[in-house]
Design an enzyme around this catalytic site. Sequence first.
Site, PDB file in Angstrom:
ATOM      1  N   TYR A   1       0.861  -1.189   0.000  1.00 41.92           N
ATOM      2  CA  TYR A   1       0.000   0.000   0.000  1.00 41.92           C
ATOM      3  C   TYR A   1       0.895   1.236   0.000  1.00 41.92           C
ATOM      4  O   TYR A   1       1.293   1.747   1.047  1.00 41.92           O
ATOM      5  CB  TYR A   1      -0.902   0.019   1.233  1.00 41.92           C
ATOM      6  CG  TYR A   1      -2.040  -0.981   1.234  1.00 41.92           C
ATOM      7  CD1 TYR A   1      -2.334  -1.766   0.133  1.00 41.92           C
ATOM      8  CD2 TYR A   1      -2.832  -1.130   2.372  1.00 41.92           C
ATOM      9  CE1 TYR A   1      -3.376  -2.675   0.156  1.00 41.92           C
ATOM     10  CE2 TYR A   1      -3.880  -2.043   2.400  1.00 41.92           C
ATOM     11  CZ  TYR A   1      -4.154  -2.813   1.294  1.00 41.92           C
ATOM     12  OH  TYR A   1      -5.189  -3.703   1.332  1.00 41.92           O
TER      13      TYR A   1
ATOM     14  N   PHE B   1     -13.379  -3.938   0.456  1.00 34.91           N
ATOM     15  CA  PHE B   1     -14.345  -3.042  -0.195  1.00 34.91           C
ATOM     16  C   PHE B   1     -15.712  -3.155   0.486  1.00 34.91           C
ATOM     17  O   PHE B   1     -16.737  -3.393  -0.163  1.00 34.91           O
ATOM     18  CB  PHE B   1     -14.476  -3.332  -1.681  1.00 34.91           C
ATOM     19  CG  PHE B   1     -13.230  -3.097  -2.487  1.00 34.91           C
ATOM     20  CD1 PHE B   1     -12.303  -2.135  -2.096  1.00 34.91           C
ATOM     21  CD2 PHE B   1     -12.982  -3.812  -3.642  1.00 34.91           C
ATOM     22  CE1 PHE B   1     -11.152  -1.909  -2.839  1.00 34.91           C
ATOM     23  CE2 PHE B   1     -11.846  -3.594  -4.391  1.00 34.91           C
ATOM     24  CZ  PHE B   1     -10.923  -2.637  -3.989  1.00 34.91           C
TER      25      PHE B   1
END
Length: 282
Positions: free
Chosen positions: A59, A210
């Site tokens: 990330y 998500f």
Amino acid sequence: MTSQFALGGDLTTNRLGFGAMRLPQSRPGEPARDPESGRAVLRRAVELGVNHIDTADFYRGQDGSVHANTLIREALAPYPDNLIIATKVGPIPTPSGLSQGTSADLRPQVEANLQSLGLDRLDLVYLRIGTTTPPHGESLAERFETLAALREEGLIRHLGVSNVDAHHLAEARTIAPVAAVQNHFHIAGRDEAAILDTCTQAGIAFVPFFPLGGGRTDITHPAVAKVAGRHSATAHQIALAWLLSMSPVTLAIPGTSSVAHLEANLAARAITLTEEDLADLA
């Protein structure tokens, strides 16, 4: 509805946590975010009772200048005793995106997470396979065996799998205990309901990635709006409350780079959906 879950049987986890993917940048190809904003969000999350942060060494901002793990270490170390940091290994960053690594890549990835987070042992490490959907028919045994060996060395406390199907989960469980599954699941995308059922029966944490659609799916269905109106809440708050209502093993990890958005997400903890609500959302 209980607000906590015993991750791996021994880590008391507040069920509404935080996902760090959005801290370095909003989406691939977009400019890096202000690192101080990310640090502020992380500090505020912990102040508000978040003790489960989901991250990954990959990330990073497009130019590598902002790194989620570094932000976590800078904002929160020395870490609170009850803080649980989960990370993922498997994907390899390339100029064109993420590609799938091999078992030989896993030790360096685990060591990179340990170094960037400033830890001697990782609480939870997921083996992430495939890209956007589970790679059906592909074995994860060799890679999961490598992570199991690192767990035996003491570098990892608990193991998880991500983006898997039922066969992958069963295969992993023959090798080592699986503490968590992280798959794509939210109020408008319920294809993984069978995996959630398996996790519920086995006492394995189910951690949707998500959880609010990831900016790819509109979750503001009229039924969601109807229930939100009853609770004077937002559609996102109802979507998070719905996830937590699905099973006592579900842990939600919505991510954001905004303190205001973080606070709005965490307000979902106060929402208790009624039988009427759940019927409408079914």
